[in-house]
Write an enzyme that holds these catalytic residues in place. Structure first.
Site, short mmCIF file in Angstrom:
data_model
loop_
_atom_site.label_atom_id
_atom_site.label_comp_id
_atom_site.label_asym_id
_atom_site.label_seq_id
_atom_site.Cartn_x
_atom_site.Cartn_y
_atom_site.Cartn_z
CG LEU A 1 -1.87 -1.26 1.32
CD1 LEU A 1 -2.79 -1.13 2.51
CD2 LEU A 1 -2.65 -1.54 0.05
CG HIS B 1 1.16 6.23 -2.94
ND1 HIS B 1 0.69 6.35 -1.65
CD2 HIS B 1 0.07 6.26 -3.74
CE1 HIS B 1 -0.63 6.46 -1.68
NE2 HIS B 1 -1.03 6.41 -2.93
CG MET C 1 5.76 4.12 5.40
SD MET C 1 5.89 3.48 7.09
CE MET C 1 6.56 1.85 6.80
CG ASP D 1 23.80 -10.54 5.77
OD1 ASP D 1 23.61 -11.75 6.05
OD2 ASP D 1 24.26 -10.17 4.68
#
Length: 159
Positions: free
Chosen positions: A75, A77, A113, A128
């Site tokens: 959701l 953009h 985000m 990692d």
């Protein structure tokens, strides 16, 4: 209290329609912390890690992640980011690395985000690259520090 923007009147998840919104300059900053043993941090700082420059790799991973946020988070953009910056700071007194990301654009929707994704993926990349020498590294306090622009205005963490 505000309503959830990604839920429609039927209670279904949906992508918010931003087509009627005006383009404005928007910027967001986020941070994350990676806590580790002093020996692991010293290995990163010395540049002697067998996988190479941990900070350079984490910085690139964070930048790439910000650009792919719409692919990773449902959701969101797709955004044409004009700036992505990922800064890493060793904190030897705390046996930690602080990551701060900045994302910016002129557009119809915010970049919170993207900034959060950049900080998160940079932290995951450090994990990692270092998991061979330490498996109990802790990623913590991923949070939005500040956002500017858009209808909701300016937000800044009080700390």
């Amino acid at each position: 209290m505000s309503q959830l923007t990604h839920i429609n009147s039927n209670g279904d998840a949906n992508m918010v329609d931003v087509s009627a919104k005006a383009d404005t300059v928007r910027e967001a900053r986020a941070e994350a912390f990676v806590n580790m043993n002093a020996e692991t941090l010293a290995l990163i700082m010395s540049g002697d890690h067998h996988k190479g420059d941990v900070f350079a790799t984490a910085r690139i991973a964070g930048i790439q992640a910000a650009k792919k946020t719409w692919d990773l988070i449902p959701l969101c953009h797709p955004l044409l980011l004009s700036k992505v910056e990922v800064n890493l700071q060793a904190l030897p007194d705390d046996n930690a690395v602080r990551i701060e990301s900045v994302c910016k654009l002129a557009g119809k929707t915010g970049v919170e985000m993207e900034a959060l994704t950049a900080a998160s993926v940079a932290a995951l990349t450090i994990y990692d690259m270092c998991k061979a020498v330490q498996k109990d590294i802790v990623i913590s306090q991923v949070r939005l520090l500040e956002k500017v622009g858009g209808k909701s205005g300016h937000f800044k963490v009080n700390s």
